[in-house]
Design a protein around this motif. Sequence first.
Motif: not given
Length: 207
Positions: A41, A69-70
């Motif tokens: 990520y 999640t973002s």
Amino acid sequence: MEKVMKHMRKALSLLLVLAMVVCFAVPAMAASPEGATVTVYITRDKFTKGGIDSNGNQIPQAYIGGVPTSYVKKVEVKPSNITASELAQYRNSYSNPDITSTTVNVLDAIACALTKSNLSYTGGWDTYNTPHGGYISSVSGFSGESKTEEVEINNVLYTKYSGSGWNIAFKQGNGFEVPAHYGNNYPVTNGMIIVFDFSAYELYYAA
């Protein structure tokens, strides 16, 4: 019979040549873990600033998220699909002198994710701290101003450095950890989650 044998020998020779061509056509791949998948990520603001406490002790930056999640990018990396030439390219990008090991490490996986995301980046190699290690210092599309100033805390004068930079956290078990050393010192494992995050920081040093 002799003519038949000659034809057979020619046919066998042709098969051997074709087999060699196929072998050379397959690019050399990076080492195990075979079949492993790593998720990288690329994020912003998942770390605290750090700073200093009332006793003058440094407060290190801390990872403040679980699985993001973002994010800016989420990239699945399969280490065994990385070719030897690609691995050499990633290592050259952060000046890693180890060109013989084919074990993919955390920083290699991050470099792969940035490349697959079409994000250009620069890095370097630290020979001062031990163990030595590599880092990625800048990535296209991410920028922040750095600042140096003198501040006084509890009658002690400090040089305060503030700005934004890159941090790593990874999860290969129950929870995330912030590595104590550079990312190249940690081989990837199957199912590992790597967070490469651009966050603000504050550092204080007694003047």
